[in-house]
Enzyme design. Structure first.
Site, PDB file in Angstrom:
ATOM      1  N   HIS A  99     -14.142  -7.567  -2.234  1.00 42.29           N
ATOM      2  CA  HIS A  99     -14.131  -7.163  -3.638  1.00 42.29           C
ATOM      3  C   HIS A  99     -15.193  -8.025  -4.336  1.00 42.29           C
ATOM      4  CE1 HIS A  99      -9.876  -6.712  -2.367  1.00 42.29           C
ATOM      5  NE2 HIS A  99      -9.805  -5.712  -3.218  1.00 42.29           N
ATOM      6  N   ASP A 102     -13.979 -11.486  -5.061  1.00 42.47           N
ATOM      7  CA  ASP A 102     -13.723 -12.400  -3.925  1.00 42.47           C
ATOM      8  C   ASP A 102     -14.915 -13.300  -3.691  1.00 42.47           C
ATOM      9  OD1 ASP A 102     -11.510 -10.775  -3.419  1.00 42.47           O
ATOM     10  OD2 ASP A 102     -12.566  -9.609  -1.876  1.00 42.47           O
ATOM     11  N   GLU A 230      -8.337   4.703  -1.424  1.00 39.19           N
ATOM     12  CA  GLU A 230      -7.284   4.061  -0.629  1.00 39.19           C
ATOM     13  C   GLU A 230      -5.925   4.301  -1.279  1.00 39.19           C
ATOM     14  OE1 GLU A 230      -7.941  -0.044   0.536  1.00 39.19           O
ATOM     15  OE2 GLU A 230      -5.772  -0.363   0.623  1.00 39.19           O
ATOM     16  N   GLU A 266      -4.189   2.562   4.824  1.00 38.97           N
ATOM     17  CA  GLU A 266      -3.646   1.255   5.218  1.00 38.97           C
ATOM     18  C   GLU A 266      -2.232   1.416   5.755  1.00 38.97           C
ATOM     19  OE1 GLU A 266      -4.041  -2.185   2.559  1.00 38.97           O
ATOM     20  OE2 GLU A 266      -2.042  -2.789   3.208  1.00 38.97           O
ATOM     21  N   ASP A 294      -7.371   0.401   7.026  1.00 45.66           N
ATOM     22  CA  ASP A 294      -7.004  -0.980   6.727  1.00 45.66           C
ATOM     23  C   ASP A 294      -5.873  -1.323   7.678  1.00 45.66           C
ATOM     24  OD1 ASP A 294      -8.928  -1.539   4.906  1.00 45.66           O
ATOM     25  OD2 ASP A 294      -7.584  -1.888   3.214  1.00 45.66           O
ATOM     26  N   ASP A 305       4.502  -5.314   0.223  1.00 49.64           N
ATOM     27  CA  ASP A 305       3.244  -5.201   0.952  1.00 49.64           C
ATOM     28  C   ASP A 305       2.921  -6.558   1.587  1.00 49.64           C
ATOM     29  OD1 ASP A 305       0.849  -4.055   1.706  1.00 49.64           O
ATOM     30  OD2 ASP A 305      -0.113  -4.352  -0.236  1.00 49.64           O
ATOM     31  N   ASP A 307       1.200  -7.255   4.375  1.00 48.03           N
ATOM     32  CA  ASP A 307      -0.139  -7.384   4.965  1.00 48.03           C
ATOM     33  C   ASP A 307      -0.186  -8.305   6.181  1.00 48.03           C
ATOM     34  OD1 ASP A 307      -1.196  -5.668   3.088  1.00 48.03           O
ATOM     35  OD2 ASP A 307      -2.103  -7.221   1.857  1.00 48.03           O
ATOM     36  N   ASP A 337      -7.060  -5.811   6.790  1.00 51.61           N
ATOM     37  CA  ASP A 337      -6.550  -6.164   5.467  1.00 51.61           C
ATOM     38  C   ASP A 337      -5.220  -6.863   5.713  1.00 51.61           C
ATOM     39  OD1 ASP A 337      -5.917  -6.484   2.887  1.00 51.61           O
ATOM     40  OD2 ASP A 337      -6.104  -4.382   2.301  1.00 51.61           O
TER      41      ASP A 337
HETATM   42  C1  XLS Z   1      -3.987  -3.941  -1.884  1.00 46.92           C
HETATM   43  C2  XLS Z   1      -5.083  -3.220  -1.272  1.00 46.92           C
HETATM   44  C3  XLS Z   1      -6.481  -3.789  -1.538  1.00 46.92           C
HETATM   45  C4  XLS Z   1      -7.537  -2.801  -1.163  1.00 46.92           C
HETATM   46  C5  XLS Z   1      -8.884  -3.115  -1.702  1.00 46.92           C
HETATM   47  O1  XLS Z   1      -2.818  -3.712  -1.583  1.00 46.92           O
HETATM   48  O2  XLS Z   1      -4.825  -3.124   0.083  1.00 46.92           O
HETATM   49  O3  XLS Z   1      -6.651  -4.997  -0.898  1.00 46.92           O
HETATM   50  O4  XLS Z   1      -7.659  -2.665   0.216  1.00 46.92           O
HETATM   51  O5  XLS Z   1      -8.887  -3.246  -3.074  1.00 46.92           O
HETATM   52 CA    CA Z   2      -6.048  -2.320   1.731  1.00 50.42          CA
HETATM   53 CA    CA Z   3      -1.961  -4.017   1.271  1.00 55.48          CA
END
Ligand code: XLS
Ligand code: CA
Ligand code: CA
Length: 438
Positions: A99, A102, A230, A266, A294, A305, A307, A337
């Site tokens: 991003h 980031d 996304e 994702e 993702d 979430d 991740d 991700d």
């Molecule tokens: C958040 C999202 C984010 C996107 C990119 O949950 O996964 O990280 O992948 O903005």
């Molecule tokens: Ca993502």
């Molecule tokens: Ca996520």
């Protein structure tokens, strides 16, 4: 200067290896179904989790120990860039994603913020001249800052909308400058908390207008990345407009945007939407919009979430099955991700986590390729739907049937016996393939 002195280049050592800093299944040059693993998988590191993330959660702050901890401001941003390219090289990973926020800190004004970005983007560009790691995608963070509290492209405040447009414009320029293969739109604040104060129709129309402007500007500057939406159903908002693949496709169709976008799907977002990851991939695939992944996984015992790095071989196998059936991901790739757990706070954990994810996907790819080669599911499906290849079934498929002809048929023919779906048998065959000698 080295940021990860304790780690040498990660090599493929095979499944017997006990070296934690080696690949057991990911062998980049190994050919599977006509392409190398590296070409199939197109792995990417997420800048936000790996270099910006600090292990904070809603109940506590930073736990991560990072070799760039002693820096602040732009120096911190620069140290992260240096460390990131060392990380890519040691992991031998072909892509990264970020991003805008980031990579460089926000300044007091948009101008200052853009100047910060210019410095860091120039530095990244320099590194990219000698590195083999490319930019899979970049995106705009239009969800963290308080100005976006009511949304960005779906805000109720036109000034904020304009700011979002300006930020997006800059991100498209950065994508072009760094030759991004894709550009991602994830609408973290594009949704609502309550319908009581929300003009849903205007918000969705405005979001489509922003996408339209992005298409036009990308064309104007000659930025030919694949645009990706996304989907995510919720979090941070209660309801996000790009709820899942099917909802996003309906949106793209309504606004005549379908030819310009594919989806970045994702795994954890699929779970939050109440779907499996392979469901989301299948929906995208049969609609011609499977763009990029993702890669992560959620925890079914936690409703948010999380991740996590992907390790579930059933999921990676069925994911790669969809990808292979799609003929690959084109410009897309497999972006981790994913973040190390709060308790995994040492720099080495970043390597262990990526190795686990890359090996899990490599194994998934090999199993999926073998399943397709042996036509395991294809045979079952062909057999299961065979009644649509002859007689009344064929007429239905060819669009020749009417309710009259169906009635005629039903009056004259008893319903043929149904056959078992063989779910348990199929699952145990899948087990054999996963556990087999691949
Ligand atoms: C958040 C999202 C984010 C996107 C990119 O949950 O996964 O990280 O992948 O903005
Ligand atoms: Ca993502
Ligand atoms: Ca996520």
């Amino acid at each position: 200067m080295s940021y990860f002195q304790n780690v040498l280049e990660i090599a493929y050592e095979g499944k017997q290896s006990t070296n934690p800093l080696a690949f057991k299944y990911y062998n980049p040059q190994e050919v599977v179904a006509g392409k190398t693993m590296e070409e199939h998988l197109r792995f990417a590191v997420s800048y936000w989790h790996t270099f910006t993330g600090e292990g904070a959660d809603p109940f506590g702050g930073k736990t991560a120990l990072r070799p760039w901890d002693r820096y602040t401001g732009l120096d911190l941003a620069k140290a992260r860039v240096e460390a990131s390219f060392e990380f890519y090289e040691k992991l031998n990973i072909p892509f990264f994603c970020f991003h805008d926020r980031d990579i460089a800190p926000e300044g007091d004004t948009l101008r200052e913020t853009n100047e910060n970005l210019d410095q860091i983007v120039a530095m990244i560009k320099d590194y990219m001249k000698t590195s083999k790691t490319k930019l899979l995608w970049n995106t705009s963070n239009m969800f963290s800052h308080s100005r976006y509290t009511h949304g960005a492209g779906t805000t109720c405040n036109a000034d904020v909308y304009a700011y979002a447009g300006a930020q997006l414009k800059k991100s498209l320029e950065i994508g072009k400058e760094l030759d991004a293969q894709n550009y991602v739109f994830w609408g973290g604040r594009e949704g609502y908390e309550t319908l009581l104060n929300t003009d849903m129709e205007l918000e969705l129309d405005n979001l489509a207008r922003l996408y339209q402007m992005a298409i036009e500007y990308a064309k104007e500057i000659g930025f030919d990345a694949q645009f990706l939406i996304e989907p995510k159903p919720k979090e941070p908002t209660k309801h996000q407009y790009d709820f899942d693949a099917a909802t996003s496709i309906a949106f793209l169709q309504k606004y005549g945007l379908k030819d310009y976008f594919k989806l970045n799907l994702e795994a954890n977002h699929a779970t939050l939407a109440g779907h499996t990851f392979e469901h989301e991939l299948r929906v995208a695939r049969i609609n011609g919009v499977l763009g990029s992944l993702d890669a992560n996984q959620g925890d079914l015992l936690l409703g948010w979430d999380t991740d996590e790095f992907p390790q579930d071989l059933y999921s990676t196998t069925l994911t790669m099955y969809e990808v292979l059936k799609n003929g690959g991901l084109g410009k897309g790739g497999v972006n981790f991700d994913a973040k190390v757990r709060r308790g995994s706070f040492e720099p080495e954990d970043l390597f262990y986590a990526h190795i686990a994810g890359m090996d899990s996907y490599a194994k998934g790819l090999k199993v999926a390729a073998k399943l397709i080669e042996d036509r395991v599911f294809e045979q079952v499906i062909e057999q299961r739907y065979r009644s649509f290849r002859e007689g009344i079934g064929k007429e239905i498929v060819e669009g020749k049937a009417t309710l009259h002809t169906l009635e005629q048929y039903a009056l004259n023919n008893p319903v043929a016996k149904n056959e078992s779906g063989r779910l348990e048998l199929l699952r145990s065959i899948l087990n054999q393939y996963i556990l087999g000698d691949l």
